[in-house]
Design a protein around this motif. Sequence first.
Motif: not given
Ligand SMILES: C[S@@+](CC[C@H](N)C(=O)[O-])C[C@H]1O[C@@H](n2cnc3c(N)ncnc32)[C@H](O)[C@@H]1O
Length: 362
Positions: A35, A37, A73, A195-196, A200, A218-219, A223, A247-248, A268-269
């Motif tokens: 990803s 992003e 995010p 961060g789904s 994924l 997921e924030p 998504r 997550a926090e 992931r990522a």
């Molecule tokens: C690069 S994407 C990866 C999405 C997926 N995991 C994948 O591998 O395709 C990163 C994701 O993490 C989420 N994210 C970033 N910071 C986060 C946080 N503190 N808590 C939860 N999700 C978060 C973003 O909104 C984004 O959807």
Amino acid sequence: MISDETTAGAVAGPGGTPPGPSAVRAEPTVDPVFSDEGGPADPAYPGNAPADPGEPAFSAEPEVVTGIEPADPAADVTPAFSGEPVADATPAAPAVPADPVFAEPAEDAPSLVDGATAPDPASAALPPELAEAARALFGDRLDLAAAYAELLATDGVVRGLIGPREAPRLWDRHLLNCAVVAERIPEGASVIDVGSGAGLPGLVLAIARPDLTLTLVEPLARRTSFLIEAVQRLGLTRDVRVFRGRAEEAAAGSRDREALSADIVTARAVAPLDRLAGWCLPLLVSGGRLVALKGASAADEIAEHTEAVVRLGGGTPELHRCGEGMVESPATVIEVVRERVVNPRRPKKPKRSRGGRRRGDR
Ligand SMILES: C[S@@+](CC[C@H](N)C(=O)[O-])C[C@H]1O[C@@H](n2cnc3c(N)ncnc32)[C@H](O)[C@@H]1O
């Protein structure tokens, strides 16, 4: 050092130990980070521009991805966590009944794919050379995995959640790459996927492992809308819930909601290891395990961030490869056990003088 056995034993769940990775083949792989992003959607694909520039599409170009820090995010998240119904700036997303915490699936959610702009669902077909691994990983749920692949290649592309160039490589770079991680997860475990994104690895794990219960954290609104619909359409509502927030926030809980926690947290990522540990360790039960899918930088990340991880209450990070002998490019994961509970530092209260006044008050 913490052995797999220790780790598995420490994780609650009826079944116990995860099967260790089969050591059939070990070879260096391309960076399986998928990803970007922060990267733009493929401009060559008309209609792929994400509706909201804050939620760009991802594409799996490893050369683009390597070294790119996933977007934080914080800047673009819609503050959905508070309990107020949130006005989603994304015009394309179907309305989702807003539950303050766990979003509910929308009934009869309309597909965004129409005849004029629909990407070809056939692009998500399982390549014959991957069929054996896919069968082994998904078993009798292979049809469900195929349905998810199709959803990603159609709605996922139209909504700008994945780049159109990803569609032909969904199986090897995304579905199989995530499914192999199941070998690191004990039977019956509860799992939080942080961060789904488009699901994924969370949704893939839910499909491959019906014994697991999953919470997708997921924030971003667009998504979570997709995730909610996917869960519903794939018939996974019994085992998967979607939490909209960071997550926090999930770990902190609130007046109306208990803090979330699980045996395993996957990601992931999402972020570099030190930041990831800060977000994910508080979501784990004591002795639970963070399983972070990483790319070629995994060993460097361990070298760089071990001290920070331990300070945050984690054990020494360990590197594992998943799917060896099964897929061409095994997945690299970093695992960290939550060994200690570390309370976040609170800001010091200003000292008060005897008269009850703060020093310096006038
Ligand atoms: C690069 S994407 C990866 C999405 C997926 N995991 C994948 O591998 O395709 C990163 C994701 O993490 C989420 N994210 C970033 N910071 C986060 C946080 N503190 N808590 C939860 N999700 C978060 C973003 O909104 C984004 O959807």
